[in-house]
Design a protein around this motif. Sequence first.
Motif, PDB file in Angstrom:
ATOM      1  N   ARG A   1       0.841  -1.194   0.000  1.00  0.00           N
ATOM      2  CA  ARG A   1       0.000   0.000   0.000  1.00  0.00           C
ATOM      3  C   ARG A   1       0.869   1.235   0.000  1.00  0.00           C
ATOM      4  NH1 ARG A   1      -1.944   1.420   6.004  1.00  0.00           N
ATOM      5  NH2 ARG A   1      -3.012   2.974   4.835  1.00  0.00           N
ATOM      6  N   LEU A   2       0.279   2.325  -0.419  1.00  0.00           N
ATOM      7  CA  LEU A   2       0.945   3.624  -0.379  1.00  0.00           C
ATOM      8  C   LEU A   2       0.355   4.423   0.763  1.00  0.00           C
ATOM      9  CD1 LEU A   2       0.973   4.519  -4.170  1.00  0.00           C
ATOM     10  CD2 LEU A   2       2.922   3.826  -2.762  1.00  0.00           C
ATOM     11  N   ILE A   3       1.237   4.939   1.600  1.00  0.00           N
ATOM     12  CA  ILE A   3       0.832   5.851   2.672  1.00  0.00           C
ATOM     13  C   ILE A   3       1.582   7.134   2.384  1.00  0.00           C
ATOM     14  CG2 ILE A   3       0.840   6.320   5.141  1.00  0.00           C
ATOM     15  CD1 ILE A   3       0.796   3.356   5.636  1.00  0.00           C
ATOM     16  N   GLY A   4       0.861   8.145   1.932  1.00  0.00           N
ATOM     17  CA  GLY A   4       1.536   9.336   1.446  1.00  0.00           C
ATOM     18  C   GLY A   4       2.393   8.926   0.260  1.00  0.00           C
ATOM     19  N   ARG A   5       3.697   9.159   0.353  1.00  0.00           N
ATOM     20  CA  ARG A   5       4.621   8.748  -0.713  1.00  0.00           C
ATOM     21  C   ARG A   5       5.366   7.462  -0.395  1.00  0.00           C
ATOM     22  NH1 ARG A   5       7.717  14.245  -1.502  1.00  0.00           N
ATOM     23  NH2 ARG A   5       7.484  14.138   0.718  1.00  0.00           N
ATOM     24  N   ALA A   6       5.148   6.895   0.786  1.00  0.00           N
ATOM     25  CA  ALA A   6       5.853   5.672   1.193  1.00  0.00           C
ATOM     26  C   ALA A   6       5.080   4.433   0.751  1.00  0.00           C
ATOM     27  CB  ALA A   6       6.022   5.657   2.710  1.00  0.00           C
ATOM     28  N   ARG A   7       5.802   3.486   0.161  1.00  0.00           N
ATOM     29  CA  ARG A   7       5.183   2.224  -0.239  1.00  0.00           C
ATOM     30  C   ARG A   7       5.573   1.167   0.780  1.00  0.00           C
ATOM     31  NH1 ARG A   7       6.338  -1.403  -5.590  1.00  0.00           N
ATOM     32  NH2 ARG A   7       4.841  -3.017  -5.064  1.00  0.00           N
ATOM     33  N   LEU A   8       4.582   0.559   1.429  1.00  0.00           N
ATOM     34  CA  LEU A   8       4.815  -0.494   2.412  1.00  0.00           C
ATOM     35  C   LEU A   8       4.425  -1.833   1.818  1.00  0.00           C
ATOM     36  CD1 LEU A   8       4.674   2.028   4.320  1.00  0.00           C
ATOM     37  CD2 LEU A   8       3.901   0.420   6.040  1.00  0.00           C
ATOM     38  N   GLN A   9       5.309  -2.812   1.979  1.00  0.00           N
ATOM     39  CA  GLN A   9       5.042  -4.174   1.554  1.00  0.00           C
ATOM     40  C   GLN A   9       4.881  -5.046   2.790  1.00  0.00           C
ATOM     41  OE1 GLN A   9       8.568  -4.645  -0.855  1.00  0.00           O
ATOM     42  NE2 GLN A   9       7.394  -4.239  -2.708  1.00  0.00           N
ATOM     43  N   ALA A  10       4.484  -6.294   2.589  1.00  0.00           N
ATOM     44  CA  ALA A  10       4.327  -7.221   3.708  1.00  0.00           C
ATOM     45  C   ALA A  10       5.611  -7.245   4.536  1.00  0.00           C
ATOM     46  CB  ALA A  10       3.994  -8.614   3.191  1.00  0.00           C
ATOM     47  N   GLY A  11       5.481  -7.066   5.835  1.00  0.00           N
ATOM     48  CA  GLY A  11       6.629  -7.062   6.742  1.00  0.00           C
ATOM     49  C   GLY A  11       7.213  -5.693   7.011  1.00  0.00           C
ATOM     50  N   ASP A  12       6.870  -4.686   6.190  1.00  0.00           N
ATOM     51  CA  ASP A  12       7.384  -3.327   6.412  1.00  0.00           C
ATOM     52  C   ASP A  12       6.628  -2.664   7.560  1.00  0.00           C
ATOM     53  OD1 ASP A  12       9.059  -3.704   4.279  1.00  0.00           O
ATOM     54  OD2 ASP A  12       7.933  -2.429   2.898  1.00  0.00           O
ATOM     55  N   TYR A  13       7.355  -1.813   8.300  1.00  0.00           N
ATOM     56  CA  TYR A  13       6.804  -1.102   9.459  1.00  0.00           C
ATOM     57  C   TYR A  13       6.982   0.394   9.244  1.00  0.00           C
ATOM     58  CZ  TYR A  13       6.688   0.802  14.193  1.00  0.00           C
ATOM     59  OH  TYR A  13       6.412   1.550  15.306  1.00  0.00           O
ATOM     60  N   LEU A  14       5.939   1.147   9.559  1.00  0.00           N
ATOM     61  CA  LEU A  14       5.979   2.605   9.458  1.00  0.00           C
ATOM     62  C   LEU A  14       5.570   3.202  10.795  1.00  0.00           C
ATOM     63  CD1 LEU A  14       5.929   5.323   7.684  1.00  0.00           C
ATOM     64  CD2 LEU A  14       3.470   4.921   7.646  1.00  0.00           C
ATOM     65  N   ALA A  15       6.364   4.113  11.325  1.00  0.00           N
ATOM     66  CA  ALA A  15       6.009   4.884  12.517  1.00  0.00           C
ATOM     67  C   ALA A  15       5.838   6.321  12.056  1.00  0.00           C
ATOM     68  CB  ALA A  15       7.085   4.772  13.582  1.00  0.00           C
ATOM     69  N   ALA A  16       4.591   6.756  11.948  1.00  0.00           N
ATOM     70  CA  ALA A  16       4.304   8.118  11.497  1.00  0.00           C
ATOM     71  C   ALA A  16       4.255   9.041  12.714  1.00  0.00           C
ATOM     72  CB  ALA A  16       2.974   8.158  10.753  1.00  0.00           C
ATOM     73  N   PRO A  17       4.896  10.191  12.648  1.00  0.00           N
ATOM     74  CA  PRO A  17       4.922  11.108  13.797  1.00  0.00           C
ATOM     75  C   PRO A  17       3.569  11.791  13.999  1.00  0.00           C
ATOM     76  CG  PRO A  17       5.973  12.121  11.908  1.00  0.00           C
ATOM     77  CD  PRO A  17       5.646  10.715  11.504  1.00  0.00           C
ATOM     78  N   PRO A  18       3.354  12.339  15.178  1.00  0.00           N
ATOM     79  CA  PRO A  18       2.126  13.095  15.420  1.00  0.00           C
ATOM     80  C   PRO A  18       1.977  14.231  14.408  1.00  0.00           C
ATOM     81  CG  PRO A  18       3.272  12.696  17.481  1.00  0.00           C
ATOM     82  CD  PRO A  18       4.197  12.252  16.371  1.00  0.00           C
ATOM     83  N   GLY A  19       0.746  14.492  14.049  1.00  0.00           N
ATOM     84  CA  GLY A  19       0.449  15.601  13.152  1.00  0.00           C
ATOM     85  C   GLY A  19       0.489  15.249  11.678  1.00  0.00           C
ATOM     86  N   GLY A  20       0.748  13.984  11.347  1.00  0.00           N
ATOM     87  CA  GLY A  20       0.821  13.575   9.949  1.00  0.00           C
ATOM     88  C   GLY A  20      -0.524  13.736   9.247  1.00  0.00           C
ATOM     89  N   ARG A  21      -0.477  14.168   7.980  1.00  0.00           N
ATOM     90  CA  ARG A  21      -1.671  14.309   7.149  1.00  0.00           C
ATOM     91  C   ARG A  21      -1.362  13.706   5.791  1.00  0.00           C
ATOM     92  NH1 ARG A  21      -4.752  19.199   9.101  1.00  0.00           N
ATOM     93  NH2 ARG A  21      -3.595  19.839  10.924  1.00  0.00           N
TER      94      ARG A  21
END
Length: 148
Positions: free
Chosen positions: A106-126
């Motif tokens: 999936r795409l979260i903003g401009r980041a593409r996450l695949q199975a096993g990938d981890y994303l920690a988005a900071p407070p205030g993200g839009r």
Amino acid sequence: MKRSDTRVAADDRSGAPSNASPAAPPRPASEPSPRASPVCAEAEAVVRSAQLPWRTRPTPGASVRVLRRDPDRGAATVLVRRDAAARFPAHHHPDGEEVLGREGDRLIGRARLQAGDYLAAPPGGRYAASRAGSCTFLVTLPKPVRFL
């Protein structure tokens, strides 16, 4: 004190030491007891996610399994499943978000996450999220999101 002096007899659930001879040779400490629970003793709750229903969301093509919800703080941990071409509109994370990909990508903003990938988005993200195919991911939210 010898090791055999501290064993608990199989029929004694009190935890009191027993001098009874064990029926089987001792197992190495790294090998779990056949009677041991697969759950950590300190766990507050075990959630069998496969037994929870998928709940549809207002976003077309998205559904969730709620694993944990704190109604006082608005915190939640959910499994999210998205069908092909489903999009989450732009939204605000006032206290951040953690995402772990389980299947698909999936795409979260401009980041593409695949199975096993981890994303920690900071407070205030839009940002918005999208995917060309289906995917499943784990999301932990300290506070609810606000759709823009």
